[in-house]
Structure formats: structure tokens, C-alpha cells
Design a protein around this motif. Structure first.
Motif, short mmCIF file in Angstrom:
data_model
loop_
_atom_site.label_atom_id
_atom_site.label_comp_id
_atom_site.label_asym_id
_atom_site.label_seq_id
_atom_site.Cartn_x
_atom_site.Cartn_y
_atom_site.Cartn_z
N PHE A 3 2.52 -6.40 -6.82
CA PHE A 3 2.15 -6.89 -5.39
C PHE A 3 2.69 -6.11 -4.54
O PHE A 3 2.14 -5.66 -3.44
CB PHE A 3 2.58 -8.45 -5.46
CG PHE A 3 2.12 -9.12 -4.08
CD1 PHE A 3 0.83 -9.42 -3.75
CD2 PHE A 3 3.01 -8.82 -2.95
CE1 PHE A 3 0.64 -10.13 -2.76
CE2 PHE A 3 2.73 -9.26 -1.67
CZ PHE A 3 1.39 -9.89 -1.40
N LEU A 4 4.18 -5.92 -4.29
CA LEU A 4 4.55 -4.98 -3.35
C LEU A 4 4.20 -3.72 -3.36
O LEU A 4 3.99 -3.14 -2.24
CB LEU A 4 6.23 -4.94 -3.66
CG LEU A 4 6.84 -6.32 -3.16
CD1 LEU A 4 8.14 -6.24 -3.73
CD2 LEU A 4 6.64 -6.84 -2.08
N GLU A 5 3.94 -3.01 -4.47
CA GLU A 5 3.46 -1.41 -4.59
C GLU A 5 2.08 -1.61 -3.95
O GLU A 5 1.65 -0.55 -3.06
CB GLU A 5 3.22 -1.03 -6.01
CG GLU A 5 4.62 -0.96 -6.56
CD GLU A 5 4.75 -0.72 -8.15
OE1 GLU A 5 3.52 -0.71 -8.70
OE2 GLU A 5 5.77 -0.54 -8.98
N LEU A 62 -4.12 -5.86 -6.35
CA LEU A 62 -3.18 -6.54 -5.32
C LEU A 62 -3.50 -8.14 -5.96
O LEU A 62 -2.49 -9.28 -6.01
CB LEU A 62 -3.55 -6.56 -4.11
CG LEU A 62 -2.39 -7.33 -3.02
CD1 LEU A 62 -1.42 -6.57 -3.19
CD2 LEU A 62 -2.96 -7.70 -1.50
N ALA A 63 -4.97 -8.45 -6.16
CA ALA A 63 -5.30 -9.87 -6.62
C ALA A 63 -4.56 -10.37 -7.93
O ALA A 63 -4.02 -11.28 -7.95
CB ALA A 63 -6.68 -10.10 -6.69
N PHE A 64 -4.60 -9.17 -8.94
CA PHE A 64 -4.07 -9.43 -10.23
C PHE A 64 -2.65 -9.96 -9.85
O PHE A 64 -2.06 -10.98 -10.58
CB PHE A 64 -3.99 -8.35 -11.18
CG PHE A 64 -5.23 -7.78 -11.52
CD1 PHE A 64 -6.32 -8.74 -11.41
CD2 PHE A 64 -5.34 -6.74 -12.07
CE1 PHE A 64 -7.82 -8.34 -11.62
CE2 PHE A 64 -6.63 -6.11 -12.75
CZ PHE A 64 -7.75 -7.10 -12.52
N ALA A 65 -1.79 -9.21 -9.10
CA ALA A 65 -0.38 -9.24 -9.04
C ALA A 65 -0.11 -10.70 -8.51
O ALA A 65 0.67 -11.41 -8.99
CB ALA A 65 0.07 -8.08 -8.12
N THR A 66 -0.88 -11.02 -7.27
CA THR A 66 -0.73 -12.41 -6.82
C THR A 66 -1.13 -13.48 -7.74
O THR A 66 -0.17 -14.44 -8.14
CB THR A 66 -1.84 -12.59 -5.57
OG1 THR A 66 -1.90 -11.26 -4.87
CG2 THR A 66 -1.46 -13.67 -4.84
N ILE A 90 11.57 -2.87 -3.89
CA ILE A 90 12.43 -3.16 -2.54
C ILE A 90 13.10 -1.95 -1.90
O ILE A 90 12.99 -1.84 -0.87
CB ILE A 90 13.68 -4.30 -2.89
CG1 ILE A 90 13.22 -5.37 -3.52
CG2 ILE A 90 14.58 -4.36 -1.92
CD1 ILE A 90 12.83 -6.45 -2.76
N MET A 91 13.47 -1.10 -2.97
CA MET A 91 13.96 0.22 -2.46
C MET A 91 12.86 1.15 -1.71
O MET A 91 13.14 1.53 -0.74
CB MET A 91 14.54 1.05 -3.58
CG MET A 91 14.79 2.50 -3.44
SD MET A 91 15.25 3.34 -4.97
CE MET A 91 15.09 4.96 -4.49
#
Lengths: 519, 367, 260
Positions: free
Chosen positions: B170-172, A479-483, B87-88
Motif C-alpha cells: 500500500f505504502l509503495e 493499491l486496491a489489492f494492498a488495501t 517507512i524509510m
């Protein structure tokens, strides 16, 4: 006034959402535990009249509250004290209201015995109680409201004080003048300007690289080795993405090909070919390169974003194929390949230190090759392609050939990485080659700075090294990477250590030539 | 100076030759396989083929809904909204939570004291699930654009794409942390039990036309038609097309470009949300990674149909659904490898017809 | 005098639209030839036909007597045609000198293997390439700005840098696409001098697309006028100025209004 109220409310809502998000993903509890460990507080001990975990939690949520206040106060720069304070308080109040509301709801549900964690897996009863400072839901919610408002007020006031007295500006000035003074000492200046400066620095680095593996022990050797392999992969992808501007999301495929080549040719099962590692090493690189070329030739005429998806698909194809039942006879199927053979040099079977040296050596080689290519006709052609493909063609550059070249060299680095990875782990399997590897490497390249070698190294350390240090954050790593990816693109798309341009006109130790051709 | 009017024959490049050779080989193989499985050595009866085809069409209609979202966004911003599949997933979770909540509301009757709202009012429940699923997905689409894409409107091409990849991951992961990593059963109302349906006798066997499948297909088609009318006939649709054509000129004509882009994301998010709820109702599992593979396949569909082209995306979706469910049988490969087939199709299409089946010629960058 | 560029009946269509319709041109060596015409007359499309980005449906393009039809843009650059763009298209993050060195690409030979090993030949070639880039930088009057990123240069400097980049391939024919677009009269006058210098000092042929009539009349040896893809007139500047068809093409106004 109206705009200030609006901006305060907006900021409050944003912070409210962020706090709730952290609550929902369970980060509030994890962070509290980390703080507890950080201060070496015993569980269930009492600090300032509170349970130590509740104290840690207050510290964490208080920090967010202060941040909200600081953030809002900074946006009100130049306003009178009263306005800044009011604005920060309003932000805190909004923030607090949102948090308190949810705290109350979850608290009451929890108290009435609803198991929320069946649906929201992080809302364990203990976490919910912690979010209410271990109070009843009404009292806890009110405490949240009061606490977040007060901390925002505090943040606002402190920020106003600091802005008015310009403490940070003065500190920065002091630092700059100190730096200048150090540099103006004749010996330092002469040393920095001398041609030996970089050699000495490289020498020191080399020394560190030689000594570290012997000193730090097996666990760190393993971790450093993983970081090293990621640096290697990053350098390869850096050529493809950073220099040539081709977005490759299936980079792991070449890594997998390298890994499987060494695994299948040196392991006793499934094929019983126990070849020598040193023979297989170049074969793995060659196989990855060949596949890279074959894949890319039909795909290269496409627009860049199509290329991204096709490579992503290709990465998945390789993984699905490697674990499919249909190809188990060839690849060992979902279980992967065990007992992968490793290198032996003059009778010395490589241990963790040996592998780390081998990885360091490979990384140095990759840096060398990258640097040489970057500062050549080929490197300039790549960069011009990245900037503007059409014009690049008009400059006489054969786009197709240079794209294939970039892909091939990138694939070769990945193949080498795969060989080292499989040999060191004595194992390779389909899940070693999932899409997250591609994404991680890409993140390392982008976070570090596209096209910049120090950037790639820094990026690999941030992405692979830091998580090893912050074990508790394991769950939040991705999650941190994605952010980080998104934030990096928003604020600093060039990366932490952006590529610096080579100077030609005022090269060190060279006179600027006369104006022979000038008007 | 004589004006020669010699006609220039297009040069036959090696690329063209490769195309032709590949095409002949591939086409030949398919014809041979078709002969083998249909005439020479039939493995499957007509009922099985029909079953495959139905499954394909239903799957394809979901792909079509998601593909439309890609195409809408691509048409306007020329970027791949990488997070579209996620989003799906959000939409699917929205529908899931509605069903779970309604399941826990009991509406006892004399006949059935254990009756809950979900089974007492299945139609209302399904409508509610769609409303919620579509709303949360549309909202996510809106915020996605505001936070991750809008500030990068004028950045180099690679930058928003990377931001989109980040948003997708992030969403995943946010979903994984919030809702857990396990796969959850999407509990339907009893009347919509998966697998139940109309039984149609076909050549010796029966083919079941499932209720969930019919619901999915009919609803997709209705949504697609409505969408087409929206884009072609309404003021908003006209504005969208204008922005897709040329943002600057549209702005000069008094169109609020940012507003239109937001609306596009809301619309495409809503479509993905509807697709997500259908996915849940028809296939029965929700989990954080649910959107990834359908997302990529929907993108493939959009490319198949010619990205930027609405009817193309619909056709592409149906085509891909069909290929995925009939393809392994026709080509004689393992069903495990159907995803490989979908990616393979993508590569082939891009090699043979980079503009897609319906071939809307995207402005090949002006020289 | 040799003929640098000759086009014979070049036709380029987009669907039903005929963008360039059977255009014949002869550009002699060491001359400045201008192509003018209203917006959308097909001038830039015509350029793209010459530089290989489009293949004309009909007709032939000869460069020093050899057909270059169907060659790819990079091959055409190798033969000796270089160009600039109407909207400046430099490699914006690269430095000025690097931009010029990219322009030298077609004259250099070092491949990737030589670059890694750094053979003596490659080192020598690189050194010469840097020298040449510096020389060109001086030639266009940008001395001292070589290490600046191209996007940080002022507008006029970017135009000059683009020309330097085009010259770096040592072309025999230079195609300039509206080199004075967005310039004030002073800068335009400087550009006229500069274009003359290009021809006189380097002895190359120049094909120019231009909107600015004063520039065109002042600089050209010969002018062709395109309208709706067709060549409607060709001649010396004074002939063009008095040609009724040209005046009509320009909205029926007398030429003098455009000079003002």
C-alpha cells in the motif's frame, strides 16, 4: 455529549484524510471519468446546469460525504434524532473544512501558475480545477465545505430513518423466509439432499467450461486463461500456506523454473533444443519440484517468519539470476526467450481455445489432487502442523517430511502453471517472474479464504479477472489489492469463502453408530 | 536401582554433517580466493580495496539504522514489520521535499544574487531535512501500527504478517501514485555535492572520503549510541524491555503496554526516516520502491546479529554492508549479483546459526 | 509385571540451571503413577525429557526395556507414549473428530500417493479410522459433539477430547499433565473415575503430573515428589502424606491443609 463531539470530529478527520488521499492519488478525477462513462454522458455536455464531468465529480464526492454522515449516524445508534443529526453534521463539517482548506491551497497555487504536478504527479491543473467544481479557489472551497456538510446531514437523516423503521432488517427477514420457502418445496429439498445434487452441479460447470472457450472470443479466452493459471498457482500455494501454514513469499520462483524449463528446451534460441512440448511438460513440473525440495530442506527448521523472508529472497535471486549478464548464455538474459514451443496434438496446433482447455484441465486436476490430499491422513497432518507444530510432533507426525511434501506439491503446481504460461505466451522473461506474481497469488489465496478451494477460485477471479473488466482502474489495482489484504486481515481473516469443515459424525446417508463404548 | 551417570553425547545428525561439509567447502573457497586475489594474482590495488571497504561501512551504517527498527519491533511484538523499508522511503521523500522547498527560497547576497536558502545555510537545511524526514516517518510508523497491526495483536501469527505485507505494498503504491513512478534527483546543498570529499593518497592512487559518506556514517553512529543509551538507561527504555520480556506482567506492573508499543513504532519509524534521508543525501535518488531492497537487507542484518538484539543489529548491518561491497570482488562474481550475495548470506546464516552472530536465544517455543 | 517406563539418573540443565537432577523412576505396566511437586519443580521439563522434546544431558530413559533416548518426539509416539498438555492444546479450528484422527496418525499408513489414487487399502483404512475416532469420542463421553470445532467445546469437553486424541495412537503409556487444572470439585471427581477407567479398561500405564492433592491421593498407586529438580520422596499415597521432607517442600505446612 463530549464523547459524541469527539467521535464526530475523529470521523470527520478520518474522512478528510481519506478524501485528500483520493485527491492526491488522482482518484477523484478517475472516478469522475468512470461515472461519466457509466451514465454515458458526453464530455463537455451540460447536466443539471453543470459540465458533465463536474456533475460526475459532485456525485462521487457527494457519495463520500453521504457515507461520512451514514457512518457517523450508525455509530450513534439509539440516540435521539437531534443528536444523530448534529453528530453527522459535525462530521460533515470537519470533513468539509479539511477538504476545503486543501482545495483552496492547491487552487490558489494552481491559479498562480505553480506546477504542482512536478512533485505531486496527479495534481494536474485540470484535476485541481475539477476538485474546485471548476470554480475559483475561494468559491470552490466554500462549495466543497457546504456540499460535504449537507451530504453528511442527508446521510445522517436517511440513516436515522432507516434504522428507526428497520428497513434492512425487514428486507433480510423477507429474504430468509423466501429462501426457506423455496427449500421447503419437497422437490427442491429432495433434489438438494440427493447424492446427485453435486454431480449435476459439477456437470453444469463442466458444460460451461466446455462451451465458454468456443463462444467468447480470443481476448476473453486469453483473460480466462490467465485467471485459470492464477487459480492453478493459487491452489498450489493454498497447499503450502492454507493447509500446511508455511508462508512462502517466493512462490514465483517455481513458476519461473517451470516457465524457463519449457522455454529453454523448446525454443530455437538460445540453445536450439526444439523438444516436444509433451515431453517438456513433465520435465518442467519435475524441475520445479526438485528445486522446491532442495530449497526447503535447509530452511525448514526455521521459525515461520524467517521462512517468509528466505523464500522472498529466493524468489528475487531467481529473477536477478535470470536477467543477469553472467547467465545470459543460459537464460537469454533480460530480453527473455522468444518462440517458445507449444503443444501439438494429432497434428492440431493449439490455438487460444486449445490452451484454455488445457488450462481448465490442469485446474481440474489440481482441484482433484488438492481435495484428495486434504481429506486424507496427509491433509490432516498438514492442518495440525498449521495449528500447532509442537503438538503435531507429539502426535507422531514427522514435521520435516510433511513440510517438504507440501512444498514439493505446491512447487509442482507452480511449475505446471509456469509451463502453460510460457507456452501460451510463446515467451518468457525475467519480468514475467517478479515479486508481484507471488504477492498476487498470495492475495488470491488469502482474499478467497485460506485452505478453501472455492475461495482460491473466487480470489483469482477477483484479483486477475476484475481488473480486466475495470480497465480504467488499472493504475489503482495494486493499491486496491494492498488495501484489500489489510482490510481482509482486519475484518475477515478467514477470507470471502472460508474453508468448510468436513462432517464426520453426521455424514449424509449414514446412521450415527450406537454407543457401544459409552459409559 | 543403580543410578547410572552416563553422559549423553549429542547425536551427530545428518543436518550437522551437511553444515560442516558446507562450511568447509565455503570457507575453503574463500581462503583460496583470498590467496588468489591478494597474493597470487592481485587484480585490485590497496586503494580499490579501501574504496570498497569505505563504501561498505557507509552502506552498513544505514542498514544498521533500519535493522534496529526491525529488531525493536520484533523484540516487542515478535512480528516482522514488513513495511519498515517503506517507512524509510517516506523519510527519504520528507527530506527530498525539504531540500526542494529550500532550493526555491532565494536569499540573494551581493556576491551571489542567485543564492538560495539551501546553499546559504546548508547546516540548517540538512537539520531541517532530518527533522522533517524523521517526523513524517515516525508518524507513519505510529499510524501503521494503529491501523494495520494493533487490531491483530492476538490473531494467529500469519495474520499480522500478511497485514504487514499489505501495508508495505500500500505504502509503495500510494507513493507511486502521489509522487510519480520516476526516480528523482535528491539535490544536495553544493557543499555536500556527491563525490566530493577529502582525498587520501593510498598506495599509488587516491581514495575519496566523501562528505556525504562521512555525514552518513558519523550521524548513524551518534544515533545508534543515543538509542542504546535510551533503551538501557531511561524509564522508557526499561518499560520497553519489560514489555518485550512479558506483556502481561508488564501490564500488571502498571506499564501502559499499548503506549509502549506505539512508542516503539514511533522510534523505529524515526530511525528508518533518518536512514531514508541519509540514503537520499548519500546515494542521490528517491523513488517509491526505494525502501524495498534496503528493507530486506536490513532485515537480513537484524537476523545476522540475532533478531531482538540491539548491538547485534548494528554489527549485522555493518557486516552486511561490508559483504555486499567487498564480497563480489572477494568471491569473484559479477557486481550485478550483489543482491544475490546478500540473500545468500541470509540463507547461510539461518542454516549455520539461526540465532544470529550475537545469538540472543529467542525463546524457542516452550514445549 | 513388566516395567513400562524407567528413567535412570535423568539430568536436564538450562545454562547453569539444573531443571531436572538425576531422577530415577520406575512406572510398572497397568498402574497410575503420579509426579507432584511445587511450581517450578521441573515436572513439565521431566515430561519433555521423556517425550523427546528435550534430550537429557545425563541418564537414560527406557520404555519397556529399550532406550528411547535421542529419539525424536514423533518416533517416541510411534513407540507408544502419548501425552496431554497442562494448558489444553487442541487443534482449535479442526473438528473434534479430526483432532482424534490426527492422533491416529502414527497408526495409519496411507501416504500422499495412495491418498490421491485412493487405493482400496487407503479407503478401508480411512473408514476404520473414522469408526475408531467415533468410538473414542463415545468413550470419553463426547458423543454428538464430533463435528464441532475444538475451540467451541466447553472446557471440560476439551480436556476429555485431548485425552481421546492421545488415546488414538493406542499408547502403552499415557502422560497426563495436570488434567484437572481449572476444574471444580465435581469435575475433578469425574476425572478421577475416568483415569481409573483408562487403566482398568485399556490396561495402560499412566504417568500423572498434578497439583490437586485430593486428586493425586485418590487416584495414584504410587507417587514421586520433585523439588528443585530432585526426587525427594517416593512411595504410596499414605507414605507421601506423612513424609516430613515432602511437607517441608510444601512451605512447611501440613499436608492436610492442601487437601482442603
Amino acid at each position: 455529549m463530549k464523547t459524541q463531539i469527539k467521535s464526530s470530529l475523529n470521523a470527520g478527520i478520518t474522512f478528510g484524510i481519506v478524501s485528500l488521499f483520493l485527491y492526491l492519488i488522482g482518484f477523484t478525477t478517475t472516478a469522475s471519468q468512470i461515472i461519466q462513462n457509466l451514465f454515458k454522458l458526453k464530455p463537455a455536455s451540460i447536466v443539471l446546469g453543470m459540465d458533465s464531468l463536474v456533475f460526475s465529480f459532485s456525485l462521487f464526492i457527494g457519495l463520500i460525504g453521504v457515507w461520512a454522515g451514514v457512518n457517523q449516524a450508525r455509530s450513534q445508534k439509539g440516540q435521539p434524532f437531534g443528536t444523530v443529526l448534529m453528530s453527522a453534521t459535525l462530521t460533515g463539517l470537519t470533513h468539509g473544512l479539511i477538504v476545503a482548506l486543501v482545495a483552496y491551497i492547491t487552487g490558489s497555487l494552481n491559479a498562480s501558475g505553480v506546477k504542482m504536478n512536478t512533485y505531486l504527479s496527479q495534481l494536474l491543473p485540470a484535476s485541481v480545477k475539477l476538485f474546485l467544481f471548476n470554480q475559483t479557489s475561494v468559491l470552490g472551497a466554500l462549495s466543497q465545505l457546504a456540499f460535504l456538510t449537507l451530504t453528511a446531514l442527508l446521510g445522517g437523516a436517511v440513516t436515522y430513518g432507516l434504522t428507526v423503521s428497520n428497513v434492512f432488517g425487514k428486507l433480510a427477514d423477507a429474504w430468509h423466509s423466501l429462501w426457506k420457502q423455496v427449500n421447503s418445496v419437497p422437490a427442491v429439498a429432495r433434489f438438494r439432499a440427493s447424492p446427485y445434487f453435486s454431480s449435476v452441479m459439477y456437470g453444469l460447470l463442466l458444460l460451461v467450461m466446455l462451451l465458454v472457450p468456443l463462444r467468447v472470443g480470443q481476448y476473453w479466452n486469453y483473460t480466462l486463461g490467465t485467471v485459470g493459471i492464477y487459480v492453478l498457482l493459487g491452489l498450489g500455494l493454498n497447499i503450502v500456506v492454507g493447509l500446511a501454514g508455511l508462508l512462502n513469499l517466493g512462490y514465483v520462483a517455481f513458476f519461473a523454473i517451470g516457465a524457463y524449463t519449457v522455454a529453454l528446451l523448446t525454443s530455437p534460441a538460445p540453445h536450439g533444443l526444439v523438444w516436444n512440448f509433451w515431453l517438456v511438460l513433465p520435465l518442467g513440473i519435475l524441475a520445479a519440484t526438485l528445486v522446491g525440495v532442495l530449497l526447503v530442506v535447509p530452511v525448514l527448521r526455521m521459525r515461520g517468519d524467517y521462512l517468509a523472508i528466505v523464500t522472498l529472497g529466493f524468489g528475487e535471486i531467481i529473477r536477478i539470476l535470470s536477467k543477469s549478464d553472467a547467465l545470459t548464455w543460459l537464460t537469454g538474459g533480460p530480453k527473455g526467450v522468444n518462440n517458445v514451443g507449444g503443444p501439438v496434438l494429432f497434428g492440431w496446433v493449439f490455438n487460444d481455445v486449445g490452451y484454455l482447455y488445457l488450462i481448465f484441465l490442469s485446474v481440474l486436476l489440481a482441484i482433484f489432487v488438492t481435495r484428495r490430499l486434504q481429506n486424507s491422513r496427509v491433509g490432516r497432518a498438514w492442518e495440525s502442523m498449521r495449528e500447532d507444530e509442537t503438538v503435531s510432533r507429539a502426535m507422531g507426525i514427522n514435521i520435516l517430511r510433511h513440510k517438504v511434501l507440501a512444498f514439493a506439491i505446491g512447487a509442482a503446481f507452480a511449475g505446471l502453471g509456469g509451463v502453460l504460461f510460457a507456452a501460451r505466451n510463446q515467451f518468457t522473461g525475467p519480468e514475467d517472474h517478479n515479486m508481484m506474481v507471488s504477492i498476487n497469488v498470495l492475495s488470491a489465496v488469502i482474499v478467497g479464504g485460506m485452505g478453501s478451494i472455492p475461495g482460491v477460485i473466487a480470489g483469482a477471479f477477483v484479483l486477475k479477472g476484475l481488473p480486466e473488466i475495470l480497465r480504467e482502474l488499472e493504475n489503482y489495482r495494486v493499491l486496491a489489492f494492498a488495501t484489500l489484504l489489510v482490510v481482509m486481515m482486519l475484518v475477515r481473516p478467514a477470507g470471502i469463502l472460508p474453508a468448510s469443515r468436513r462432517k464426520f459424525e453426521h455424514e449424509k446417508g449414514r446412521a450415527v453408530p450406537g454407543e457401544e463404548g459409552a459409559k | 536401582m543403580a543410578t547410572e551417570n552416563k553422559v549423553n553425547k549429542k547425536k551427530v545428525s545428518t543436518y550437522k554433517i551437511v553444515q560442516i561439509v558446507l562450511g568447509v567447502l565455503f570457507g575453503g573457497y574463500i581462503v583460496w580466493r583470498l590467496y588468489q586475489i591478494l597474493i597470487a594474482n592481485p587484480v585490485y590495488g590497496p586503494d580499490t580495496w579501501l574504496r570498497f571497504a569505505i563504501a561498505g561501512i557507509i552502506l552498513g551504517s544505514v542498514y544498521a539504522l533500519v535493522a534496529i527498527g526491525y529488531t525493536l519491533v520484533y523484540g516487542i511484538l515478535h512480528m516482522i514489520n514488513f513495511a519498515h523499508g517503506d517507512i524509510m522511503m517516506i523519510g527519504a521523500f520528507g527530506g527530498y521535499f525539504v531540500f526542494e522547498a529550500l532550493k526555491n527560497i532565494s536569499t540573494p547576497t551581493v556576491a551571489d544574487p542567485k543564492l538560495n536558502f539551501l546553499n546559504a545555510h546548508p547546516i540548517v537545511s540538512v537539520i531541517l531535512a532530518f527533522v522533517v524526514g524523521v517526523s513524517v516517518a515516525a508518524l507513519s510508523g505510529y499510524f501503521l501500527e494503529r491501523i494495520a497491526y494493533r487490531p491483530l495483536r492476538n490473531a494467529p501469527r500469519l495474520v499480522p504478517l500478511i497485514s504487514a505485507i499489505g501495508a508495505s505494498i500500500f505504502l509503495e503504491n500510494a507513493a507511486m501514485l502521489m509522487f510519480g513512478a520516476q526516480r528523482r534527483d535528491f539535490t544536495n546543498p553544493v557543499v555536500l555535492t556527491r563525490g566530493n570529499g577529502w582525498e587520501i593518497p593510498v598506495g599509488g592512487g587516491t581514495v575519496i572520503l566523501t562528505y556525504t559518506g562521512v555525514l552518513t556514517f558519523v550521524l548513524s553512529i551518534v544515533i545508534l549510541v543515543l538509542l542504546y543509551l535510551l533503551v538501557q538507561r531511561t524509564r522508557m527504555g526499561r518499560a520497553m524491555r519489560a514489555v518485550a520480556e512479558n506483556k502481561n506482567v508488564a501490564a500488571l506492573m502498571g506499564i501502559n503496554v499499548d503506549g509502549i508499543i506505539s512508542q516503539t513504532f514511533i522510534l523505529s519509524g524515526g530511525l528508518a526516516g533518518a536512514a531514508g534521508v541519509m540514503w537520499g543525501i548519500h546515494l542521490g535518488l528517491v523513488y517509491y520502491f526505494l525502501g524495498f531492497i534496503p528493507g530486506i537487507k536490513a532485515f537480513t542484518s537484524a537476523v545476522l546479529g540475532g533478531i531482538g538484539n540491539l548491538p547485534g543489529a548494528m554489527l549485522g548491518g555493518l557486516f552486511l554492508g561490508g559483504v555486499e561491497s567487498l564480497g563480489p570482488a572477494v568471491l569473484g562474481i559479477d557486481f550485478q549479483l550483489k543482491d544475490v550475495l546478500a540473500f545468500g548470506i541470509l540463507v547461510l546464516v539461518l542454516i549455520f546459526r539461526p540465532t544470529g552472530i550475537l545469538g540472543e536465544v529467542l525463546s524457542e517455543e516452550k514445549v | 509385571m513388566k516395567i513400562a517406563l524407567e528413567t535412570r539418573g535423568v539430568v536436564k540443565q538450562f545454562g547453569g540451571l539444573v531443571a531436572v537432577n538425576s531422577v530415577d523412576l520406575v512406572v510398572p505396566e497397568n498402574s497410575i503413577f503420579s509426579v507432584i511437586g511445587p511450581n517450578g519443580a521441573g515436572k513439565t521439563t521431566f515430561y519433555n525429557c521423556i517425550t523427546g522434546f528435550y534430550t537429557p544431558e545425563k541418564g537414560d530413559v527406557l520404555f519397556f526395556g529399550e532406550s528411547i533416548l535421542g529419539l525424536s518426539p514423533d518416533q517416541i509416539t510411534y513407540r507408544g507414549i502419548a501425552r496431554t498438555y497442562q494448558n489444553i492444546r487442541l487443534f482449535s479450528t479442526m473438528s473434534a473428530i479430526e483432532n482424534i484422527m490426527v492422533g491416529e496418525h502414527s497408526r495409519l499408513n496411507a501416504n500422499w500417493a495412495e491418498a490421491i489414487i485412493r487405493t482400496p487399502r487407503m479407503v478401508k483404512e480411512e473408514k476404520a479410522a473414522v469408526e475408531e475416532a467415533r468410538r473414542l469420542l463415545n468413550f470419553v463421553g463426547l458423543t454428538g459433539l464430533g463435528d464441532q470445532a475444538a475451540r467451541n467445546l466447553p472446557y471440560g469437553a476439551q480436556r476429555r477430547l485431548e485425552i481421546a486424541r492421545a488415546l488414538a495412537s493406542r499408547p502403552k503409556l499415557l502422560l497426563l499433565d495436570e488434567p484437572t487444572a481449572g476444574m471444580n470439585p465435581n469435575e475433578t471427581a469425574e476425572m478421577v473415575d475416568f483415569v481409573h477407567r483408562l487403566r482398568d479398561e485399556l490396561g495402560i500405564a499412566i504417568l500423572l503430573i498434578e497439583h490437586d492433592m485430593r486428586m493425586v491421593m485418590g487416584v495414584s498407586d504410587r507417587i514421586a515428589v520433585l523439588d528443585y529438580g530432585e526426587k525427594i520422596a517416593e512411595g504410596s499415597p499414605s507414605e507421601i502424606q506423612n513424609n516430613p521432607r515432602v511437607i517441608e517442600a510444601y512451605l512447611g505446612k501440613p499436608m492436610s491443609e492442601y487437601e482442603a
